[in-house]
Design a protein around this motif. Sequence first.
Motif, PDB file in Angstrom:
ATOM      1  N   LEU A 215      94.736  58.614  60.661  1.00  0.00           N
ATOM      2  CA  LEU A 215      94.172  57.526  61.457  1.00  0.00           C
ATOM      3  C   LEU A 215      94.680  57.696  62.883  1.00  0.00           C
ATOM      4  CD1 LEU A 215      92.356  55.147  60.632  1.00  0.00           C
ATOM      5  CD2 LEU A 215      94.406  53.754  60.418  1.00  0.00           C
TER       6      LEU A 215
ATOM      7  N   LEU B 248     101.687  51.830  58.413  1.00  0.00           N
ATOM      8  CA  LEU B 248     101.062  53.031  58.978  1.00  0.00           C
ATOM      9  C   LEU B 248     101.549  54.290  58.270  1.00  0.00           C
ATOM     10  CD1 LEU B 248     100.983  52.064  62.754  1.00  0.00           C
ATOM     11  CD2 LEU B 248      99.073  52.070  61.119  1.00  0.00           C
TER      12      LEU B 248
ATOM     13  N   CYS C 287      95.964  47.327  62.952  1.00  0.00           N
ATOM     14  CA  CYS C 287      97.121  46.433  63.102  1.00  0.00           C
ATOM     15  C   CYS C 287      96.727  45.099  63.731  1.00  0.00           C
ATOM     16  CB  CYS C 287      98.213  47.114  63.927  1.00  0.00           C
ATOM     17  SG  CYS C 287      98.984  48.509  63.063  1.00  0.00           S
TER      18      CYS C 287
ATOM     19  N   GLN D 194      94.462  52.963  64.559  1.00  0.00           N
ATOM     20  CA  GLN D 194      95.671  52.299  64.081  1.00  0.00           C
ATOM     21  C   GLN D 194      95.826  50.935  64.754  1.00  0.00           C
ATOM     22  OE1 GLN D 194      99.182  54.706  64.616  1.00  0.00           O
ATOM     23  NE2 GLN D 194      98.336  56.432  63.480  1.00  0.00           N
ATOM     24  N   GLN D 195      95.573  50.912  66.071  1.00  0.00           N
ATOM     25  CA  GLN D 195      95.720  49.667  66.812  1.00  0.00           C
ATOM     26  C   GLN D 195      94.709  48.622  66.342  1.00  0.00           C
ATOM     27  OE1 GLN D 195      98.290  49.130  69.077  1.00  0.00           O
ATOM     28  NE2 GLN D 195      97.611  47.041  68.666  1.00  0.00           N
TER      29      GLN D 195
ATOM     30  N   VAL E  44      99.505  54.346  55.075  1.00  0.00           N
ATOM     31  CA  VAL E  44      98.153  54.833  55.381  1.00  0.00           C
ATOM     32  C   VAL E  44      98.160  56.347  55.536  1.00  0.00           C
ATOM     33  CG1 VAL E  44      96.314  54.809  57.126  1.00  0.00           C
ATOM     34  CG2 VAL E  44      97.384  52.650  56.413  1.00  0.00           C
ATOM     35  N   ALA E  45      99.175  56.873  56.230  1.00  0.00           N
ATOM     36  CA  ALA E  45      99.245  58.312  56.515  1.00  0.00           C
ATOM     37  C   ALA E  45      99.399  59.155  55.250  1.00  0.00           C
ATOM     38  CB  ALA E  45     100.391  58.596  57.483  1.00  0.00           C
TER      39      ALA E  45
ATOM     40  N   TYR F 177     104.734  47.106  61.751  1.00  0.00           N
ATOM     41  CA  TYR F 177     103.567  47.818  61.218  1.00  0.00           C
ATOM     42  C   TYR F 177     103.883  49.256  60.808  1.00  0.00           C
ATOM     43  CZ  TYR F 177     101.268  43.797  63.258  1.00  0.00           C
ATOM     44  OH  TYR F 177     100.912  42.504  63.566  1.00  0.00           O
ATOM     45  N   THR F 178     105.067  49.728  61.128  1.00  0.00           N
ATOM     46  CA  THR F 178     105.423  51.122  60.866  1.00  0.00           C
ATOM     47  C   THR F 178     105.312  51.477  59.384  1.00  0.00           C
ATOM     48  OG1 THR F 178     106.917  51.071  62.758  1.00  0.00           O
ATOM     49  CG2 THR F 178     107.210  52.875  61.201  1.00  0.00           C
TER      50      THR F 178
ATOM     51  N   GLU G 273      95.426  56.925  66.892  1.00  0.00           N
ATOM     52  CA  GLU G 273      96.106  55.775  67.476  1.00  0.00           C
ATOM     53  C   GLU G 273      95.167  54.606  67.794  1.00  0.00           C
ATOM     54  OE1 GLU G 273      97.982  52.886  69.561  1.00  0.00           O
ATOM     55  OE2 GLU G 273      96.472  54.094  70.583  1.00  0.00           O
TER      56      GLU G 273
END
Length: 193
Positions: free
Chosen positions: A15, A6, A24, A20-21, A9-10, A2-3, A17
Amino acid sequence: MYTLLLHHVARYITLEEPAQQLFCDALEVKKLRKHQYLLQEGDICRRDYFIVAGGVRQYETTTDGREHTVHFGFEDWWMTDRHSLLTHTPSVYNIQALEATTVLQLHQETLETLYHTVPQLERYFHRVLQQTCAMWQQRILLLQKSAAERYEAFLKDYGPIEQRLSQQHIASYLGVTRETLSRLRSQPGRLSQ
């Protein structure tokens, strides 16, 4: 896994944590073999796909069997048939893996639910959609240019991945024959030299 998403997205929003969870957790991993379809003409598209590894092409097939590639997607790109997804009508496109590919898929209904739970995601997908609209506008303008200008624009946009694409797919994207593509590639002064 997922890195990459993310980081994507950043680029647009912050977003936290927990959000983010949640995001994901809503995603499903799908692995494709080379030539396997992510979407086939006639199916209704119900998901957005974020490419984690590999690459795909989006194309239509004419009634006489010719393929017209309209878009390529590789790592760090979103891919879908937006029209089919939004209108719930059969797709006119195929999305096919060009190589072994891994995507994170997000069902449209799940995304709508996420918008209520994580409102920042609506802003993120709005920005992604803006980028997509800009890309399609450029694609329309590209088709009005000469074959040489189309090839130069292709190299500018897709140059780093040119070697991962077949001549047939590049020619299909440019709207030229493979012979014309070979001539374009052999011309002195092209961007990739």
